[in-house]
Design a protein around this motif. Structure first.
Motif, short mmCIF file in Angstrom:
data_model
loop_
_atom_site.label_atom_id
_atom_site.label_comp_id
_atom_site.label_asym_id
_atom_site.label_seq_id
_atom_site.Cartn_x
_atom_site.Cartn_y
_atom_site.Cartn_z
N ILE A 176 0.88 -1.18 0.00
CA ILE A 176 0.00 0.00 0.00
C ILE A 176 0.92 1.22 0.00
O ILE A 176 1.80 1.34 0.85
N ILE A 177 0.70 2.11 -0.98
CA ILE A 177 1.49 3.35 -1.02
C ILE A 177 0.52 4.49 -0.74
O ILE A 177 -0.39 4.74 -1.53
N ALA A 178 0.71 5.16 0.40
CA ALA A 178 -0.23 6.21 0.80
C ALA A 178 0.48 7.55 0.89
O ALA A 178 1.60 7.64 1.41
N THR A 179 -0.18 8.57 0.38
CA THR A 179 0.44 9.91 0.38
C THR A 179 -0.61 11.01 0.51
O THR A 179 -1.71 10.87 -0.02
N PRO A 180 -0.27 12.09 1.19
CA PRO A 180 -1.12 13.28 1.05
C PRO A 180 -0.85 13.89 -0.32
O PRO A 180 0.23 13.67 -0.89
N ILE A 181 -1.80 14.65 -0.81
CA ILE A 181 -1.57 15.42 -2.04
C ILE A 181 -0.91 16.73 -1.65
O ILE A 181 -1.43 17.47 -0.81
N TYR A 182 0.24 17.00 -2.24
CA TYR A 182 0.92 18.29 -2.08
C TYR A 182 1.07 18.89 -3.47
O TYR A 182 1.63 18.26 -4.37
N LYS A 183 0.57 20.10 -3.64
CA LYS A 183 0.73 20.80 -4.92
C LYS A 183 0.32 19.92 -6.10
O LYS A 183 1.06 19.74 -7.07
N ALA A 184 -0.85 19.31 -5.94
CA ALA A 184 -1.47 18.53 -7.02
C ALA A 184 -0.76 17.22 -7.36
O ALA A 184 -1.00 16.65 -8.43
N ALA A 185 0.11 16.74 -6.48
CA ALA A 185 0.79 15.46 -6.74
C ALA A 185 1.08 14.77 -5.41
O ALA A 185 0.64 15.24 -4.35
N TYR A 186 1.82 13.65 -5.44
CA TYR A 186 2.27 13.00 -4.20
C TYR A 186 3.34 13.88 -3.57
O TYR A 186 3.85 14.82 -4.21
N THR A 187 3.72 13.57 -2.33
CA THR A 187 4.69 14.44 -1.65
C THR A 187 6.11 14.24 -2.19
O THR A 187 6.48 13.14 -2.64
N GLY A 188 6.89 15.28 -2.05
CA GLY A 188 8.31 15.17 -2.39
C GLY A 188 8.99 14.15 -1.49
O GLY A 188 9.90 13.44 -1.92
N LEU A 189 8.54 14.08 -0.25
CA LEU A 189 9.13 13.11 0.68
C LEU A 189 8.97 11.69 0.15
O LEU A 189 9.92 10.90 0.15
N HIS A 226 -8.05 17.37 -6.77
CA HIS A 226 -6.87 16.61 -7.19
C HIS A 226 -7.07 15.10 -7.08
O HIS A 226 -6.09 14.35 -6.97
N LEU A 227 -8.32 14.71 -7.17
CA LEU A 227 -8.69 13.29 -7.14
C LEU A 227 -7.88 12.46 -8.15
O LEU A 227 -7.46 11.34 -7.88
N LEU A 228 -7.65 13.05 -9.33
CA LEU A 228 -6.97 12.29 -10.40
C LEU A 228 -5.45 12.24 -10.24
O LEU A 228 -4.77 11.63 -11.06
N ALA A 229 -4.95 12.87 -9.17
CA ALA A 229 -3.48 12.85 -8.98
C ALA A 229 -2.96 11.42 -8.84
O ALA A 229 -1.83 11.12 -9.22
N ILE A 230 -3.79 10.53 -8.28
CA ILE A 230 -3.37 9.12 -8.19
C ILE A 230 -3.06 8.60 -9.59
O ILE A 230 -2.05 7.93 -9.81
N ASP A 231 -3.94 8.95 -10.54
CA ASP A 231 -3.77 8.40 -11.90
C ASP A 231 -2.68 9.11 -12.71
O ASP A 231 -1.89 8.47 -13.38
N TYR A 232 -2.67 10.47 -12.63
CA TYR A 232 -1.72 11.16 -13.50
C TYR A 232 -0.34 11.34 -12.88
O TYR A 232 0.63 11.58 -13.60
N ALA A 233 -0.25 11.27 -11.54
CA ALA A 233 1.06 11.51 -10.91
C ALA A 233 1.65 10.23 -10.28
O ALA A 233 2.79 9.86 -10.58
N LEU A 234 0.87 9.57 -9.42
CA LEU A 234 1.45 8.46 -8.66
C LEU A 234 1.58 7.17 -9.47
O LEU A 234 2.63 6.51 -9.45
#
Ligand SMILES: Cc1cc2nc3c(=O)[nH]c(=O)nc-3n(C[C@H](O)[C@H](O)[C@H](O)COP(=O)(O)O)c2cc1C
Length: 185
Positions: A71-84, A113-121
């Motif tokens: 499981i990879i879990a992240t808050p959304i920061y600036k429309a994507a996953y975190t830099g951390l 930013h619901l789609l950030a999972i699809d377009y970023a992560l």
């Protein structure tokens, strides 16, 4: 026993993301699945920032990656996953997620930013070899109530969504281990 690794990529403490990961692990325990939780914020910051992929500190998370599901879990920061989270993923071997069932989870302040999972992560997880990527769960802050003891309570709708996704994960791991057994028989 089937095992799951859950990675939380939030720099914050307390963290809604971490709370959801902990909650997911209790739900998986009811299915007889053991979950190891790894928070990237506990990893030495210098090793992350300077990309020290050969540090002994990395042996533990690398060993944890020898699991059936991640499981990879992240808050959304600036429309994507975190830099951390990205600093950690950058330290992993090229195909670290090959052969694993992978469930992405994200928390955000807004649905925008619901789609950030699809377009970023997901592209990053694919690059790490993930071929069995589940749909993902996105929770907004107002759906996550923090309790005094640090745990979280989810609104009914997102609670059902998470349970549904964890059910998919359990089924996928079981089907996957069935395939593995067939390959040896
Ligand atoms: C630096 C920063 C940037 C953020 N950027 C976004 C964003 O672009 N979109 C969004 O929906 N929420 C954004 N948020 C809100 C967080 O994603 C949200 O509060 C999340 O639940 C925090 O998770 P945590 O408690 O695990 O750290 C941001 C929060 C911070 C601190």
């Amino acid at each position: 026993m089937t095992n799951v690794l859950a990675i939380s990529g939030s720099p914050a403490h307390p963290s809604r993301t971490y709370g959801i990961v902990e909650y997911a692990s209790t739900l998986l325990a009811q299915e007889g699945f053991h979950t190891d939780i790894f928070s990237v914020r506990d990893f030495p910051a210098e090793d992350l920032v300077f990309g020290r992929y050969d540090r002994p500190n990395l042996e533990q998370p690398k060993a944890l990656l020898a699991k059936d599901a991640v499981i990879i879990a992240t808050p959304i920061y600036k429309a994507a996953y975190t830099g951390l989270l990205k600093t950690f993923l950058d330290l992993l071997p090229q195909k670290a997620l090959l052969g694993k069932v992978v469930l992405p989870i994200a928390t955000g302040g807004t649905l925008a930013h619901l789609l950030a999972i699809d377009y970023a992560l997901k592209p990053v997880l694919s690059e790490l070899g993930a071929r069995h990527l589940l749909g993902g769960v996105y929770a907004v802050d107002k759906q996550i109530q923090r309790q005094e003891d640090g745990s979280i309570q989810l609104e009914e709708e997102i609670d059902q969504r998470l349970k549904h996704s964890l059910h998919d994960l359990v089924e996928a791991v079981q089907a996957h281990s069935g395939v593995k057994q067939l390959a040896f028989n």
